[in-house]
Design an enzyme around this catalytic site. Sequence first.
Site, PDB file in Angstrom:
ATOM      1  N   ARG A  29       0.824  -1.214   0.000  1.00 24.56           N
ATOM      2  CA  ARG A  29       0.000   0.000   0.000  1.00 24.56           C
ATOM      3  C   ARG A  29       0.859   1.265   0.000  1.00 24.56           C
ATOM      4  O   ARG A  29       0.362   2.344  -0.301  1.00 24.56           O
ATOM      5  CB  ARG A  29      -0.908   0.017   1.243  1.00 24.56           C
ATOM      6  CG  ARG A  29      -1.912  -1.102   1.273  1.00 24.56           C
ATOM      7  CD  ARG A  29      -2.589  -1.208   2.625  1.00 24.56           C
ATOM      8  NE  ARG A  29      -3.376  -0.038   2.947  1.00 24.56           N
ATOM      9  CZ  ARG A  29      -4.621   0.171   2.546  1.00 24.56           C
ATOM     10  NH1 ARG A  29      -5.217  -0.728   1.784  1.00 24.56           N
ATOM     11  NH2 ARG A  29      -5.277   1.245   2.889  1.00 24.56           N
ATOM     12  N   GLU A 486       0.301   5.717 -20.511  1.00 19.20           N
ATOM     13  CA  GLU A 486       0.425   4.710 -19.462  1.00 19.20           C
ATOM     14  C   GLU A 486       1.866   4.179 -19.398  1.00 19.20           C
ATOM     15  O   GLU A 486       2.402   3.938 -18.312  1.00 19.20           O
ATOM     16  CB  GLU A 486      -0.593   3.580 -19.703  1.00 19.20           C
ATOM     17  CG  GLU A 486      -0.528   2.414 -18.744  1.00 19.20           C
ATOM     18  CD  GLU A 486      -0.737   2.780 -17.261  1.00 19.20           C
ATOM     19  OE1 GLU A 486      -1.119   3.917 -16.948  1.00 19.20           O
ATOM     20  OE2 GLU A 486      -0.464   1.905 -16.433  1.00 19.20           O
ATOM     21  N   HIS A 509       5.119  20.268 -31.853  1.00 21.28           N
ATOM     22  CA  HIS A 509       4.952  21.583 -31.227  1.00 21.28           C
ATOM     23  C   HIS A 509       5.730  21.688 -29.919  1.00 21.28           C
ATOM     24  O   HIS A 509       5.296  22.380 -29.014  1.00 21.28           O
ATOM     25  CB  HIS A 509       3.458  21.852 -30.993  1.00 21.28           C
ATOM     26  CG  HIS A 509       2.647  21.728 -32.237  1.00 21.28           C
ATOM     27  ND1 HIS A 509       2.712  22.644 -33.258  1.00 21.28           N
ATOM     28  CD2 HIS A 509       1.796  20.762 -32.647  1.00 21.28           C
ATOM     29  CE1 HIS A 509       1.908  22.255 -34.242  1.00 21.28           C
ATOM     30  NE2 HIS A 509       1.349  21.112 -33.897  1.00 21.28           N
TER      31      HIS A 509
END
Length: 617
Positions: A29, A486, A509
């Site tokens: 976690r 991703e 760009h």
Amino acid sequence: MCGIFGIVTNQNIKIGKIALESIKRLEYRGYDSCGIVSQHNNSLFVKKDAGKIDEINEYLKLDEFPNGSKLALAHTRWATHGPPTKINSHPHLDCTDKIAVIHNGILENFLELKEELLSKGHIFKSETDTEIIPHLIEEYLKQNKNLKEAIVSAIKRCEGAYGLAICHADYPNTIIACRKESPLIIGIDKGKTSYCASDIPAFLPYTKYCYILEDDELAILNAGSVEFFDIDNSDLPKQKKVQEINWNIDAAEKGGYQHFMLKEIYEEPSALRRTMKISPDSIKDFAIPLLTADHIYITAAGTSFHASLAGKFIITKFLGKYIEAIECSEFKTQLNNSLEENSIIIALSQSGETIDLIEPIRWAKKYKPSIKILSITNIVGSSITRYSDKVLVTQAGPEIGVAATKTFVTQILTLALVALEIAKLKNKDSQEEIQKYYEALQSVPDIIENFLEKNADLIKYIVSDLEKNLNFFFLARGASIATAKEGGLKLKEVACRFIEGYSAAHAKHGPISLVRDGYPIIFIAPPDETYERLLGNVMEFKARGGKIISLVIESDEKITNLSDITIRIPQPRDKYHNLFSSITFIPALQLLAYFAALEHNLDPDKPLNLAKTVTVH
Ligand code: G6P
């Protein structure tokens, strides 16, 4: 985010060892410090420090408890209020050293409560918000309340989010747990041992029976039994249904792989096959409201947001309506004045607990009650499901690696199943055509399996080559921009490389100015409707000396001929398979990030500063 574990037993078992192993199963976690409290002979024994569990255990011997101790709380802390230090680590105690509290969440009004408690003479040791809780309980105990009453009074004063486990030196057989917005599960080995934890893997080796604590509920755990109460009606016990967990601990262990991340990438084919079997009726239920909605939004955080970007492409193809993708943390700001009735919000979250997602959903429901929330999560009973009108549960199985991998592909697959259901309901494409899309989707797990079998060494080689360069980036067009983004996110998460996924057209760009002789650019190039234009972009970068690495299908020729290195996905050349390229192409980039982490001597399962389940703003 913080991990909570509690155990109370009447058995002669080594609870120190169990507590230590259990918080190690919560390491995924994300955390920066840890601590344990045991209870024996009307005293509490605390050991805690900042750092990794294994390192702290070497000198503090976290698992060594006083003989005969039958109750322990253990915690992994992900710092929010106050830096990761020994003093700020949990558990936190009151002035009498009798009450110990571990906490996951954030208390918003802690400063005013702290001032109140300071004025009453309480002495604080840490900078945390959590420490006000044991002192508040201490204060209410002085008013002749029993432990439960004192805890109820204390938490009624707290604003914010909490999952809490609390013990008292003079209540030998009792843990009190309660929650609001932060997950807490109770595990029961009937008549013997009770557990509480932020997530099931913590106690899964010891019992398969659990209760999911809901917001504003409190549980009193005794050895092998539990009683539940509503905070607002805490005199009357309430009934809750016990649930049986249908996966076993092997699914949450490494099973011979060096890391969870690698294991979970290799589990993608099986996770996809299971997700393919989500009940057709529930897919249909999810799809039907989309047909008549005036506005559709899709929202999520992190990897789930990238799955939203990919999935919305697939749904839009058949639905023929614009779907706006908004990062969940920006949702309310962007729609504050414009969210209309008859809108649908599709919410994606592997954990179902991300507070940045839960908040705007709760807000939207309150603001326009007619709005429907359709959610996709990997966790049955998670918070998001409580605010949703329809829920689809991906069948990825437990994902322990902090970086989401198999949940990403199963989220896109679930959206693809919804898309094909929409195609059926709309009856615009022929059934034969729709069937071909289904067949292509069904072959996706085999394509990934085949790819993973043959390509790990190639990806390792590319990683070692890329490491010679400070920078590189991923470029793509159309739906593959989600894949590129991703890929960039995975490298940031696990390899600490600030690599971006970008639109190939837009790269003219700005990013093109970085290109020099030998500068690597990775093009994501399935042969879809954007292919010819992407070819033009490849040439632009090649003309400037860029080193072209491309992800193509096996039969590709044109971009292959321009590339220095190709990664070849074993996927047929047809529009049916192209539609699902965001699923079949991503494993290559996930592996790339994984091997890049190893190249940098980083543990891909435990990225610094990241948490798998983010329950704070
Ligand atoms: C955290 C995790 C990411 C995850 C994101 C959203 O940042 O580290 O891996 O993508 O949260 O999580 P969710 O559970 O809502 O998909």
